[in-house]
Motif scaffolding. Structure first.
Motif, PDB file in Angstrom:
ATOM      1  N   CYS A 126       0.832  -1.204   0.000  1.00  0.00           N
ATOM      2  CA  CYS A 126       0.000   0.000   0.000  1.00  0.00           C
ATOM      3  C   CYS A 126       0.869   1.257   0.000  1.00  0.00           C
ATOM      4  O   CYS A 126       0.617   2.203  -0.759  1.00  0.00           O
ATOM      5  CB  CYS A 126      -0.930  -0.001   1.210  1.00  0.00           C
ATOM      6  SG  CYS A 126      -2.284  -1.191   1.124  1.00  0.00           S
ATOM      7  N   GLN A 127       1.886   1.262   0.837  1.00  0.00           N
ATOM      8  CA  GLN A 127       2.797   2.405   0.883  1.00  0.00           C
ATOM      9  C   GLN A 127       3.491   2.615  -0.460  1.00  0.00           C
ATOM     10  O   GLN A 127       3.592   3.747  -0.965  1.00  0.00           O
ATOM     11  CB  GLN A 127       3.847   2.193   1.977  1.00  0.00           C
ATOM     12  CG  GLN A 127       3.334   2.381   3.395  1.00  0.00           C
ATOM     13  CD  GLN A 127       4.462   2.284   4.405  1.00  0.00           C
ATOM     14  OE1 GLN A 127       5.288   1.359   4.361  1.00  0.00           O
ATOM     15  NE2 GLN A 127       4.520   3.230   5.327  1.00  0.00           N
ATOM     16  N   PHE A 130       0.851   3.709  -3.408  1.00  0.00           N
ATOM     17  CA  PHE A 130       0.270   5.030  -3.215  1.00  0.00           C
ATOM     18  C   PHE A 130       1.332   6.125  -3.263  1.00  0.00           C
ATOM     19  O   PHE A 130       1.033   7.284  -3.534  1.00  0.00           O
ATOM     20  CB  PHE A 130      -0.502   5.087  -1.897  1.00  0.00           C
ATOM     21  CG  PHE A 130      -1.718   4.208  -1.889  1.00  0.00           C
ATOM     22  CD1 PHE A 130      -2.438   3.998  -3.059  1.00  0.00           C
ATOM     23  CD2 PHE A 130      -2.135   3.569  -0.736  1.00  0.00           C
ATOM     24  CE1 PHE A 130      -3.556   3.174  -3.073  1.00  0.00           C
ATOM     25  CE2 PHE A 130      -3.249   2.746  -0.743  1.00  0.00           C
ATOM     26  CZ  PHE A 130      -3.968   2.552  -1.915  1.00  0.00           C
ATOM     27  N   VAL A 151      -4.181  -4.645  -4.336  1.00  0.00           N
ATOM     28  CA  VAL A 151      -4.106  -3.255  -3.867  1.00  0.00           C
ATOM     29  C   VAL A 151      -4.286  -2.287  -5.036  1.00  0.00           C
ATOM     30  O   VAL A 151      -4.912  -1.230  -4.895  1.00  0.00           O
ATOM     31  CB  VAL A 151      -2.759  -2.996  -3.154  1.00  0.00           C
ATOM     32  CG1 VAL A 151      -2.580  -1.515  -2.839  1.00  0.00           C
ATOM     33  CG2 VAL A 151      -2.673  -3.817  -1.875  1.00  0.00           C
TER      34      VAL A 151
END
Length: 212
Positions: A126-127, A130, A151
């Motif tokens: 996710c990091q 994004f 994701v």
């Protein structure tokens, strides 16, 4: 709940991918990557990395000048392979990034303990996505790619951005899909197989022989 299911129906590529004409899928006409985009490449260990290295020989790095490699933290072989891949390319713009993420499951790891490692992998993915905001994802089956692609569907689900996913099943898969393939068959915008028998079983796939 009904709205959630309807949104899944709209978002999951398998339902729209099935509308592609069979002749186009067989010839692979729609498997081309869009140009001038940030390409995310997921590397796995061993055979996955070797096949991806051969697959990338057909990618014009001058047209995909921004590249994000996602590799497992413990996968030193793939990490070294990235430098080799980039060094062989005579590209005008040299811009690539490497993100090392925890593996969702190590070889031989118990399924019970893999729950925690998968959550750690999920948080890291996710990091990464994004932050780097890739425009397209190319993968060929390592375990981490399932979490990455899942994701990547989130921005599409909430209406922010569609990140196309191209999945190429391993050349070694002649009669059946890998576990990653069985899951990503529903998530990938382009699902490529290299043996005609798989196309008969999975009719919305694209058949492109001898890619690697």
């Amino acid at each position: 709940m009904a709205l959630f299911v309807l949104r899944l129906y709209i978002v999951l590529p398998i339902f729209s991918r099935g509308k592609l004409p069979t002749s186009a899928r067989r010839k692979g006409k729609s498997a081309r990557l869009p140009t001038d985009k940030k390409l995310c490449i997921i590397l796995g260990s061993g055979g996955h990395t070797a096949e991806m290295a051969r697959l990338l020989q057909g990618v014009d790095f001058d047209r995909y000048s921004q590249r994000l490699y996602i590799v497992g933290e413990s996968d030193l072989l793939s990490l070294n392979q990235i430098g080799t891949l980039e060094a062989k390319r005579d590209h005008m713009v040299e811009e690539y990034m490497v993100s090392r993420i925890p593996r969702s499951r190590e070889v031989g790891q118990s399924w019970s303990s893999s729950v925690f490692s998968s959550l750690s992998c999920l948080f890291s993915v996710c990091q990464t996505l994004f932050h780097h905001k890739p425009d397209i994802i190319l993968c060929n089956g390592p375990g981490n790619c399932v979490i990455v692609c899942a994701v990547a569907l989130i921005p599409k689900f909430i209406g922010l951005k569609h990140i196309p996913i191209i999945y190429v099943e391993s050349f070694a898969r002649v009669q059946s899909l890998s576990l990653s393939g069985k899951l990503l068959y529903f998530m990938a915008d382009r699902f490529v197989v290299q043996w005609p028998g798989l196309l008969r079983k999975y009719p919305t796939a694209e058949f492109i022989p001898h890619l690697v």
